[in-house]
Design a protein around this motif. Sequence first.
Motif, PDB file in Angstrom:
ATOM      1  N   PHE A  18       0.860  -1.177   0.000  1.00  0.00           N
ATOM      2  CA  PHE A  18       0.000   0.000   0.000  1.00  0.00           C
ATOM      3  C   PHE A  18       0.890   1.218   0.000  1.00  0.00           C
ATOM      4  O   PHE A  18       1.479   1.571   1.013  1.00  0.00           O
ATOM      5  CB  PHE A  18      -0.917  -0.020   1.216  1.00  0.00           C
ATOM      6  N   ALA A  19       1.044   1.820  -1.165  1.00  0.00           N
ATOM      7  CA  ALA A  19       1.852   3.027  -1.284  1.00  0.00           C
ATOM      8  C   ALA A  19       0.964   4.227  -0.954  1.00  0.00           C
ATOM      9  O   ALA A  19      -0.198   4.082  -0.587  1.00  0.00           O
ATOM     10  CB  ALA A  19       2.430   3.133  -2.689  1.00  0.00           C
ATOM     11  N   ALA A  20       1.512   5.424  -1.115  1.00  0.00           N
ATOM     12  CA  ALA A  20       0.781   6.630  -0.759  1.00  0.00           C
ATOM     13  C   ALA A  20      -0.417   6.868  -1.668  1.00  0.00           C
ATOM     14  O   ALA A  20      -1.439   7.374  -1.229  1.00  0.00           O
ATOM     15  CB  ALA A  20       1.708   7.835  -0.815  1.00  0.00           C
ATOM     16  N   ASP A  21      -0.313   6.478  -2.925  1.00  0.00           N
ATOM     17  CA  ASP A  21      -1.394   6.779  -3.855  1.00  0.00           C
ATOM     18  C   ASP A  21      -1.924   5.560  -4.602  1.00  0.00           C
ATOM     19  O   ASP A  21      -2.793   5.702  -5.447  1.00  0.00           O
ATOM     20  CB  ASP A  21      -0.940   7.839  -4.862  1.00  0.00           C
ATOM     21  N   THR A  22      -1.452   4.362  -4.307  1.00  0.00           N
ATOM     22  CA  THR A  22      -1.930   3.162  -4.988  1.00  0.00           C
ATOM     23  C   THR A  22      -1.875   1.943  -4.074  1.00  0.00           C
ATOM     24  O   THR A  22      -1.058   1.858  -3.175  1.00  0.00           O
ATOM     25  CB  THR A  22      -1.086   2.829  -6.240  1.00  0.00           C
ATOM     26  N   PHE A  23      -2.792   1.024  -4.353  1.00  0.00           N
ATOM     27  CA  PHE A  23      -2.718  -0.314  -3.784  1.00  0.00           C
ATOM     28  C   PHE A  23      -2.047  -1.186  -4.829  1.00  0.00           C
ATOM     29  O   PHE A  23      -2.447  -1.180  -5.990  1.00  0.00           O
ATOM     30  CB  PHE A  23      -4.118  -0.892  -3.524  1.00  0.00           C
ATOM     31  N   ILE A  24      -1.046  -1.939  -4.438  1.00  0.00           N
ATOM     32  CA  ILE A  24      -0.448  -2.924  -5.335  1.00  0.00           C
ATOM     33  C   ILE A  24      -1.024  -4.267  -4.906  1.00  0.00           C
ATOM     34  O   ILE A  24      -0.822  -4.710  -3.778  1.00  0.00           O
ATOM     35  CB  ILE A  24       1.082  -2.910  -5.249  1.00  0.00           C
ATOM     36  N   VAL A  25      -1.801  -4.873  -5.819  1.00  0.00           N
ATOM     37  CA  VAL A  25      -2.534  -6.084  -5.485  1.00  0.00           C
ATOM     38  C   VAL A  25      -2.141  -7.214  -6.420  1.00  0.00           C
ATOM     39  O   VAL A  25      -1.659  -6.990  -7.530  1.00  0.00           O
ATOM     40  CB  VAL A  25      -4.060  -5.854  -5.567  1.00  0.00           C
ATOM     41  N   ARG A  82      -4.464   9.282   2.817  1.00  0.00           N
ATOM     42  CA  ARG A  82      -3.961  10.628   3.144  1.00  0.00           C
ATOM     43  C   ARG A  82      -2.901  10.542   4.238  1.00  0.00           C
ATOM     44  O   ARG A  82      -1.864  11.207   4.166  1.00  0.00           O
ATOM     45  CB  ARG A  82      -5.122  11.516   3.577  1.00  0.00           C
ATOM     46  N   GLN A  83      -3.130   9.705   5.245  1.00  0.00           N
ATOM     47  CA  GLN A  83      -2.151   9.537   6.319  1.00  0.00           C
ATOM     48  C   GLN A  83      -0.853   8.951   5.779  1.00  0.00           C
ATOM     49  O   GLN A  83       0.236   9.389   6.138  1.00  0.00           O
ATOM     50  CB  GLN A  83      -2.723   8.634   7.413  1.00  0.00           C
ATOM     51  N   LYS A  84      -0.957   7.990   4.882  1.00  0.00           N
ATOM     52  CA  LYS A  84       0.233   7.386   4.277  1.00  0.00           C
ATOM     53  C   LYS A  84       0.990   8.414   3.433  1.00  0.00           C
ATOM     54  O   LYS A  84       2.212   8.442   3.421  1.00  0.00           O
ATOM     55  CB  LYS A  84      -0.199   6.194   3.424  1.00  0.00           C
ATOM     56  N   ARG A  85       0.240   9.278   2.729  1.00  0.00           N
ATOM     57  CA  ARG A  85       0.873  10.309   1.904  1.00  0.00           C
ATOM     58  C   ARG A  85       1.615  11.312   2.772  1.00  0.00           C
ATOM     59  O   ARG A  85       2.714  11.730   2.444  1.00  0.00           O
ATOM     60  CB  ARG A  85      -0.192  10.998   1.058  1.00  0.00           C
TER      61      ARG A  85
END
Length: 167
Positions: A49-56, A93-96
């Motif tokens: 889970f990056a700041a702007d994408t889920f890698i699935v 948003r928190q991750k970003r």
Amino acid sequence: MKNFALTLSFTILALHLSAAAIHWPADTLKCDTFVMRNGIEMQVRIVDFAADTFIVQYCRDTRRSKIAPGQILQIRYATGLVKDRRQIRRDARQKRIESQGSERLARIGFFQLLGIIPVGLASFTAGLYLAFIGSGGSLVLPVLIFIIPPGILLVVGIRNLTKAGKM
């Protein structure tokens, strides 16, 4: 009795998943369900889970994909936890904010505090204009125009500097 035992064994054999030729991977039970905004449900496993994408990774095959949090309506995790769109956006948003780093947040706070000078001068000029040339009566509006914009910058700048210090 013989017919009953034969019927029972054939029924058990027919209903067994592997005997019925139904492909049911064991890993599907460990998959999460993404409900997209257009109504499509996808069985995926969250890899990152990056700041702007889920890698699935899809459960049916080994393909990987990137999905933006704005496209997701709901996530149903394999553990039973359900997150709606609002919680997904809050987590993103928190991750970003965490990925931006404390240096960038401190720089933003510093420039907000530095911005008090030109904003204060501009609001002071507007306040003087309203007090002496424009209205001529009440001083409440010119004082509010002079105090509120620099005050907002002061509060937000200090808040960003303290957040950067806590990171």
